[in-house]
Motif scaffolding. Structure first.
Motif, PDB file in Angstrom:
ATOM      1  N   LEU A 179       0.811  -1.217   0.000  1.00 28.58           N
ATOM      2  CA  LEU A 179       0.000   0.000   0.000  1.00 28.58           C
ATOM      3  C   LEU A 179       0.838   1.258   0.000  1.00 28.58           C
ATOM      4  O   LEU A 179       0.404   2.297  -0.499  1.00 28.58           O
ATOM      5  N   GLU A 180       2.034   1.218   0.577  1.00 25.56           N
ATOM      6  CA  GLU A 180       2.822   2.430   0.747  1.00 25.56           C
ATOM      7  C   GLU A 180       4.295   2.101   0.824  1.00 25.56           C
ATOM      8  O   GLU A 180       4.686   0.952   1.067  1.00 25.56           O
ATOM      9  N   GLY A 181       5.133   3.125   0.610  1.00 24.95           N
ATOM     10  CA  GLY A 181       6.566   2.980   0.731  1.00 24.95           C
ATOM     11  C   GLY A 181       7.073   3.627   2.000  1.00 24.95           C
ATOM     12  O   GLY A 181       6.298   4.072   2.858  1.00 24.95           O
ATOM     13  N   ASP A 182       8.380   3.714   2.123  1.00 24.52           N
ATOM     14  CA  ASP A 182       8.990   4.258   3.335  1.00 24.52           C
ATOM     15  C   ASP A 182       9.073   5.780   3.331  1.00 24.52           C
ATOM     16  O   ASP A 182       9.075   6.403   4.393  1.00 24.52           O
ATOM     17  N   GLN A 183       9.171   6.390   2.151  1.00 18.52           N
ATOM     18  CA  GLN A 183       9.388   7.838   2.069  1.00 18.52           C
ATOM     19  C   GLN A 183       8.063   8.592   2.024  1.00 18.52           C
ATOM     20  O   GLN A 183       7.178   8.268   1.242  1.00 18.52           O
ATOM     21  N   GLU A 184       7.940   9.605   2.867  1.00 21.00           N
ATOM     22  CA  GLU A 184       6.731  10.430   2.931  1.00 21.00           C
ATOM     23  C   GLU A 184       7.124  11.884   2.734  1.00 21.00           C
ATOM     24  O   GLU A 184       8.056  12.381   3.367  1.00 21.00           O
ATOM     25  N   ILE A 185       6.405  12.577   1.852  1.00 20.69           N
ATOM     26  CA  ILE A 185       6.647  13.997   1.587  1.00 20.69           C
ATOM     27  C   ILE A 185       5.410  14.774   2.016  1.00 20.69           C
ATOM     28  O   ILE A 185       4.349  14.666   1.392  1.00 20.69           O
ATOM     29  N   LEU A 186       5.541  15.528   3.076  1.00 25.10           N
ATOM     30  CA  LEU A 186       4.405  16.280   3.614  1.00 25.10           C
ATOM     31  C   LEU A 186       4.132  17.504   2.746  1.00 25.10           C
ATOM     32  O   LEU A 186       5.051  18.249   2.390  1.00 25.10           O
TER      33      LEU A 186
END
Length: 374
Positions: A179-186
């Protein structure tokens, strides 16, 4: 509850669809009772029911179709998008968000990812709704290439969805079923969604876990707090604490509470919640629950465990069995692994139990048991 997508064999995720809800709940109680039947003296409280529909606070929508006509839902066996924007598991006000997000996909030119050709950018859209009807929206992308377009068109999305408090881009470059990866960009100033449950504000960050059914989660935490307060321990561990639901609910003057969770994102959320509530005797640490227990110099009076489906495992169960812990509150989403773990802790006897129906229309449920040392 009846669903046209289920009837048309487009989506069969709700395996109990069409069965009466009273029968569903009775079957879950029977299943839990049968698995734990060997434990004499276990008294079952009345199961806690859910709403039959409109109970989900989280939508995990796979994006399919085209930029001009995106679908939000699942993919069929051929990798084609099946649109589930009208899925009855979501409340009406959350359903109303999906067309706005679909229109934004088109406006921001976010090409849906094609699993067969491995082309495109937008894989999933993840939406969480708080009890106050605020939203966290996360766009799961293959790369950072579309992020500039997300930023450019973000004001239009916030105009259309003023309840969207947190918006982010998650980067999942690998071609895999995730569903998702490790990197998040707010993309917004706010970085947490406030989940107000039983008068306690829990801060949810982008990659933090929260129960899917807010009403039943609230009942779960109330039940845990009731059993803990009856035991009146001076020290409590909350292992696999997530964003701190049980730990925060069990805070009390003179009671030392420690929460342990492997997710650093969840620990940041829990620490913020404890600080805001002024719970000076509640602390959280990121780490493995079993490793923490084995290395600890002091043993608490009571331990709460809320593990993933695999259960706590032989090593932690063995530690609890040989320890001086007097009570354990075990919250499980898999009664089969719960039964296996209980068999490894014969000195800790189940005395109270309760089924809480976190997942109507499926065979899954949450079950809590209170264990006391013989």
């Amino acid at each position: 509850m009846q669903c046209p997508h289920f009837d048309a064999h487009e989506c069969r995720s709700c395996t109990l669809m069409g069965q009466g809800y009273a029968a569903q709940l009775a079957d879950k109680q029977r299943h839990a009772g049968d698995l734990l039947a060997a434990h004499e003296g276990l008294r079952w409280d009345r199961p806690f029911p859910s709403q039959e529909s409109g109970f989900r606070n989280k939508a995990k929508m796979v994006v399919g179709g085209t930029v001009e006509h995106p679908t939000l839902g699942i993919l069929d066996a051929g990798g084609r998008g099946v649109d589930l924007q009208d899925c009855g598991l979501y409340p009406a006000d959350l359903q109303a968000v999906f067309p706005v997000l679909a229109a934004f996909v088109t406006r921001a030119a976010l090409t849906p990812y094609d699993v067969t050709t491995r082309r495109g950018e937008l894989k999933n859209v993840l939406v969480t709704q708080s009890p106050d009807r605020e939203l966290m929206v996360r766009f799961v992308l293959r790369s950072q290439e579309p992020v500039s377009r997300l930023r450019k068109h973000l004001p239009s999305l916030l105009d259309a969805l003023p309840q969207a408090r947190v918006v982010s881009a998650n980067i999942l470059p690998e071609h895999k079923a995730a569903l998702e990866g490790d990197q998040e960009i707010l993309l917004t100033e706010a970085d947490t969604l406030t989940m107000r449950v039983n008068g306690i504000e829990m801060h949810l960050r982008q990659q933090s876990f929260f129960q899917t059914n807010t009403e039943v989660a609230a009942a779960l935490y109330r039940q845990g707090r009731e059993w803990v307060d009856e035991a009146a321990p001076s020290s409590v561990w909350d292992l696999y604490c997530g964003v701190g639901g049980f730990a925060l609910h069990c805070a009390a003057p003179g009671r030392e509470v420690v929460g342990i969770e492997s997710s650093r994102e969840a620990i940041v959320s829990a620490e913020r919640s404890a600080a805001q509530a002024g719970f000076d005797d509640v602390t959280f640490r990121a780490g493995d629950a079993t490793a923490f227990a084995l290395a600890a110099e002091r043993v608490p009076d009571l331990v709460i465990v809320n593990p993933p489906r695999r259960g706590i495992g032989a090593e932690l169960a063995g530690w609890l069995e040989s320890s001086t812990v007097q009570q354990v509150v075990y919250s499980s989403c898999n009664a089969e692994s719960l039964a296996r773990d209980l068999a490894a802790m014969p000195s800790l006897r189940p005395v109270r139990g309760r089924v809480l129906d976190m997942f109507p229309q499926t065979s899954h449920y949450e079950v809590m048991v209170l264990l006391e040392r013989a």
